[in-house]
Write an enzyme that holds these catalytic residues in place. Structure first.
Site, mmCIF file in Angstrom:
data_model
loop_
_atom_site.group_PDB
_atom_site.id
_atom_site.type_symbol
_atom_site.label_atom_id
_atom_site.label_comp_id
_atom_site.label_asym_id
_atom_site.label_seq_id
_atom_site.Cartn_x
_atom_site.Cartn_y
_atom_site.Cartn_z
ATOM 1 N N CYS A 43 -5.139 15.133 -1.778
ATOM 2 C CA CYS A 43 -5.468 13.403 -2.235
ATOM 3 C C CYS A 43 -6.996 13.604 -0.702
ATOM 4 O O CYS A 43 -7.144 13.326 -0.005
ATOM 5 C CB CYS A 43 -4.311 12.649 -1.107
ATOM 6 S SG CYS A 43 -4.607 11.102 -1.302
ATOM 7 N N CYS A 45 -6.490 8.372 4.591
ATOM 8 C CA CYS A 45 -5.318 7.621 5.257
ATOM 9 C C CYS A 45 -4.715 8.193 6.868
ATOM 10 O O CYS A 45 -3.793 9.675 6.582
ATOM 11 C CB CYS A 45 -3.906 7.286 4.267
ATOM 12 S SG CYS A 45 -4.391 6.277 2.591
ATOM 13 N N CYS A 64 -1.059 10.213 6.964
ATOM 14 C CA CYS A 64 -0.573 10.823 5.286
ATOM 15 C C CYS A 64 -1.067 12.449 5.790
ATOM 16 O O CYS A 64 -1.885 12.620 5.397
ATOM 17 C CB CYS A 64 -0.963 10.296 4.280
ATOM 18 S SG CYS A 64 -0.376 10.950 2.926
ATOM 19 N N CYS A 99 12.197 7.487 -8.420
ATOM 20 C CA CYS A 99 10.560 6.966 -8.142
ATOM 21 C C CYS A 99 9.930 8.052 -8.671
ATOM 22 O O CYS A 99 10.320 9.091 -7.827
ATOM 23 C CB CYS A 99 10.782 6.495 -6.454
ATOM 24 S SG CYS A 99 11.554 4.533 -6.458
ATOM 25 N N CYS A 110 10.615 4.614 -11.501
ATOM 26 C CA CYS A 110 9.699 3.502 -10.312
ATOM 27 C C CYS A 110 7.974 4.519 -10.257
ATOM 28 O O CYS A 110 8.680 6.114 -10.573
ATOM 29 C CB CYS A 110 10.016 3.298 -9.371
ATOM 30 S SG CYS A 110 8.684 3.088 -8.361
ATOM 31 N N CYS A 167 6.853 -3.212 -5.821
ATOM 32 C CA CYS A 167 7.155 -2.357 -4.646
ATOM 33 C C CYS A 167 6.519 -2.143 -3.982
ATOM 34 O O CYS A 167 5.238 -1.332 -4.064
ATOM 35 C CB CYS A 167 7.849 -0.991 -5.472
ATOM 36 S SG CYS A 167 9.002 -0.483 -3.730
ATOM 37 N N ARG A 171 13.581 -2.531 2.072
ATOM 38 C CA ARG A 171 14.453 -1.113 1.432
ATOM 39 C C ARG A 171 13.516 -0.115 3.228
ATOM 40 O O ARG A 171 12.920 -0.729 3.477
ATOM 41 C CB ARG A 171 13.877 0.166 0.072
ATOM 42 C CG ARG A 171 13.578 1.140 0.600
ATOM 43 C CD ARG A 171 13.213 1.902 -0.359
ATOM 44 N NE ARG A 171 13.687 1.417 -1.301
ATOM 45 C CZ ARG A 171 12.491 0.865 -2.860
ATOM 46 N NH1 ARG A 171 12.090 1.112 -2.784
ATOM 47 N NH2 ARG A 171 12.789 0.803 -4.084
#
Length: 350
Positions: free
Chosen positions: A56, A60, A63, A100, A131, A191, A263
C-alpha cells in the site's frame, strides 16, 4: 426524550464528561442504553478476508501493509474470485453472518472494479451480508459497488482531526469524510470507527467519537480497534493503553451512537476474557471472528464460542446461547485451527 435518542450535535466537552464518569456510572448508563435498542446477549459476527495484501502506498504509521515499512509482510495480488468464495463459504459454516473483503489500496483502480463487483454478487448469493474496505472511493465507484449489492463499506477515521497528522500524511481527514459521504449517497451502509492506543491523548479519543457521532447519519457499524504493535512500523514501541480506557471508549461510543453496532476489532488476542466481557457489557455487540487477521492474531473461533457460552451470548440470529450444542459449527471451527493462513486482513488497518 429517550436516553437512546439520536443526536448529531455532541460537543467535545459533553463527550469528555462521559469519559470522566466513575466507571460504574458509565457502564450502567451505557448498558442501559444498549438494552433499549439491542438484545444484550446477541453478538453480530463478521469474517474479514484480505483480497489484496501489502504494497500500500499510504504511510499509516500503525499499518504493516504500508510499502514504506519493512515488516516482513509477503505481498499478494488480488485474489481470484473462487478463492474468495471458498473463504466466504467457510466463514458462513463457522457462524459468520457478514463477510468483509479488504484490499491494501489507496483507492481501487477502474480495471479492478468488475472483479470487485462480481465478488460482491457471488458472496451475496451465499446468503451473507457483504462489506468491503478498499481505500478511498469516488462517487462513481461507490455507485458501482452499491449497484452490485454491497451492503457495507468500511472506511475508518482512525483518530481525531487534531492527532491525525501524527498518524497519516498521505491522505487528509477530509478525504476520509468525502469517501463516507460518497458511500452514504450511494445507499450503502457505513462502517467507520478508529484505533486507540496510538499514543493519542484522551481528548483525541473523545474527538474521534465526536466526529463519528456528528456525521449526518451515524455509522451502522463502529469498529473500535486496539493498536496491535507490529515490528517495523513507527508505532511498534508506543506505550500500551490502559485496558480500562478501552472499555470507556466502547461505553461512550454506545452512549452517543445508541443504534450503531459497536465492534471489537483488532487487539482482541491480547485481551483477557474479563476485559472482553466488560466490553460486551459496555455495549460492544459485534466481533471479527476467525483464526487470524493477516499479520496479527485473533482468538480462535472455538475460543470465542467458549467465551460466548460462559457469558450466555449467542450469534446474531443464532437459535440459542448454548453454542456448544451445535456440533457441526464446533467441528468446522476446530478444523480451521490447523488451516491458519496469511489471508486474513489486519482489522487495525481499516
Amino acid at each position: 426524550m429517550s436516553s437512546s435518542a439520536i443526536r448529531h450535535d455532541w460537543s467535545k466537552a459533553e463527550i469528555e464528561a462521559l469519559f470522566a464518569l466513575p466507571m460504574n456510572d458509565l457502564l450502567f448508563k451505557a448498558h442501559s442504553i444498549h438494552r433499549e435498542t439491542f438484545d444484550p446477549n446477541e453478538v453480530q459476527i463478521s469474517r474479514l478476508l484480505s483480497i489484496k495484501t501489502g504494497a500500500c502506498p499510504e504511510d499509516c504509521k500503525y499499518c504493516p501493509q504500508s510499502a514504506r515499512y519493512d515488516t516482513g509482510l509477503e505481498k499478494e495480488r488480488l485474489l481470484e474470485i473462487e478463492k474468495v468464495l471458498t473463504e466466504a463459504k467457510s466463514a458462513k459454516a463457522a457462524g459468520a453472518s457478514r463477510f468483509c473483503m479488504g484490499a491494501a489500496w489507496r483507492n481501487p483502480r477502474e480495471r479492478d472494479m468488475p472483479y470487485l463487483t462480481q465478488m460482491v454478487k457471488d458472496v451475496k448469493a451465499l446468503g451473507m451480508e457483504t462489506c468491503m474496505t478498499l481505500g478511498m472511493l469516488s462517487k462513481e465507484q461507490s455507485d458501482e459497488l452499491a449497484d452490485a449489492g454491497l451492503d457495507y463499506y468500511n472506511h475508518n477515521l482512525d483518530t481525531s482531526p487534531e492527532y491525525y497528522g501524527d498518524v497519516i500524511t498521505t491522505r487528509t481527514y477530509q478525504n476520509r469524510i468525502d469517501t463516507l459521504s460518497n458511500v452514504r449517497a450511494s445507499g450503502m451502509k457505513v462502517c467507520s470507527g478508529g484505533i486507540v492506543g496510538m499514543g493519542e491523548k484522551a481528548t483525541d479519543r473523545a474527538g474521534l467519537l465526536q466526529q463519528l457521532a456528528n456525521l449526518e447519519q451515524h455509522p451502522d457499524s463502529v469498529p473500535i480497534n486496539m493498536l496491535v504493535k507490529v515490528a517495523g512500523t513507527p508505532f511498534e514501541k508506543i506505550d500500551d493503553l490502559d485496558p480500562l480506557e478501552f472499555v470507556r471508549t466502547i461505553a461512550v461510543a454506545r452512549i452517543i451512537m445508541p443504534k450503531s453496532r459497536v465492534r471489537l476489532s483488532a487487539g482482541r488476542e491480547n485481551m483477557t476474557d474479563e476485559l472482553q466481557s466488560m466490553c460486551f457489557f459496555a455495549g460492544a455487540n459485534s466481533i471479527f471472528y476467525g483464526c487470524k487477521l493477516l499479520t496479527t492474531p485473533n482468538p480462535e473461533e472455538n475460543d470465542d464460542m467458549t467465551l460466548f457460552k460462559r457469558l450466555g451470548l449467542h450469534p446474531e440470529q443464532g437459535p440459542s446461547a448454548n453454542i456448544e450444542s451445535d456440533s457441526a459449527l464446533l467441528a468446522k471451527a476446530n478444523a480451521k485451527k490447523d488451516k491458519a493462513t496469511k489471508q486474513f486482513f489486519d482489522a487495525g488497518a481499516i
